[in-house]
Design an enzyme around this catalytic site. Structure first.
Site, short mmCIF file in Angstrom:
data_model
loop_
_atom_site.label_atom_id
_atom_site.label_comp_id
_atom_site.label_asym_id
_atom_site.label_seq_id
_atom_site.Cartn_x
_atom_site.Cartn_y
_atom_site.Cartn_z
CE LYS A 177 -2.13 -1.08 3.86
NZ LYS A 177 -1.62 -2.39 4.30
NE ARG A 214 -4.40 -1.40 9.34
CZ ARG A 214 -3.37 -0.86 8.70
NH1 ARG A 214 -3.44 0.37 8.26
NH2 ARG A 214 -2.29 -1.56 8.48
NE ARG A 219 7.90 -2.02 6.21
CZ ARG A 219 6.61 -1.74 6.06
NH1 ARG A 219 6.20 -1.05 5.01
NH2 ARG A 219 5.72 -2.16 6.92
NE ARG A 268 6.56 0.24 10.14
CZ ARG A 268 5.51 0.12 9.35
NH1 ARG A 268 5.51 0.70 8.17
NH2 ARG A 268 4.46 -0.57 9.73
NE ARG A 324 2.28 -4.88 11.20
CZ ARG A 324 3.41 -4.59 10.56
NH1 ARG A 324 4.57 -5.01 11.05
NH2 ARG A 324 3.38 -3.87 9.47
#
Ligand code: B4P
Length: 193
Positions: free
Chosen positions: A14, A89, A128, A134, A146
């Site tokens: 996204k 969401r 990532r 993160r 998640r």
């Protein structure tokens, strides 16, 4: 106005595709993930509250993100359209968004939903996590939480927009350019109507 939702599980692309779409279609990018991370960086009370949820792979409470989106819409009265990335969401967020857009005499034109297998999502997010800094990308347990949260609370949001014939599913595996071309084709079809 042209208002687009880019939808999909965590790591489906996204954020990656949003960068390209806003440059091409002159939309204002509203990413709740980015907005929350900037609150965390600035160490605001909202950011500190959100961090507790994000670090566990859980969704941040609806009232927090709805308030953020409401302020962002107000702050951009001249936008030609919005790209909602990572929002809504939950069903409650979708209903709130419809009401907020109605106040602006506009609505969602299209939801593009990226489909990616769970193993590919985990692989991308761990990769990532090696460089992003993160904390929610470094632990496989949090990443899987998640994805589970997505199936439990978020996937049904697509059903909400399907009732209005606004959803197109897009294969989210392949090169970034191929996926961007598939997304653009659907936008161009609707924009020219
Ligand atoms: P978000 O910031 O929305 O992020 P995300 O779901 O992790 O990822 P995104 O889908 O944008 O990642 P990208 O794919 O571009 O959310 C983070 C957290 O914030 C949530 O867990 C939640 O706690 C909270 N939150 C946010 N919004 C909320 C809301 N509305 N309500 C409640 N809580 C909310 O990319 C992933 C990786 O894949 C990148 O490294 C990228 O380079 C790579 N990639 C992308 N496309 C690829 C391709 N085609 N091939 C290979 N790799 C690719």
């Amino acid at each position: 106005m042209f208002n687009l939702i880019l939808f999909g599980p965590p790591g489906s692309g996204k954020g990656t595709q949003s960068e390209k779409l806003i440059a091409t279609y002159n939309l204002k990018h509203l990413s709740t993930g980015d907005l929350l991370r900037s609150e965390i960086t600035e160490q605001t009370p909202l950011g500190m509250e959100a961090k507790n949820f994000m670090d566990k792979g859980q969704l941040v409470p609806d009232e927090v993100v709805i308030g953020m989106i409401s302020s962002a819409l107000e702050a951009n009265p001249k936008a030609k359209g919005f790209l909602f990335d990572g929002f809504p969401r939950t069903a409650a967020q979708a209903e709130a968004l419809d009401k907020l857009l109605e106040l602006k005499k506009t609505s969602i034109n299209l939801m593009l939903a990226l489909e990616v297998s769970e193993e590919e999502l985990v692989k991308r997010l761990l990769k990532r996590g090696e460089t992003s800094g993160r904390s929610d990308d470094t632990n496989e347990k949090v990443i899987r939480a998640r994805i589970a949260e997505y199936h439990k609370k978020t996937a049904a949001v697509a059903d909400y927009y399907k009732k209005f014939n606004k959803v197109v599913m897009i294969k989210g595996e392949g090169t970034i350019e191929t996926i961007f071309a598939a997304l653009s084709k659907e936008i161009d079809k609707r924009k020219s109507k």
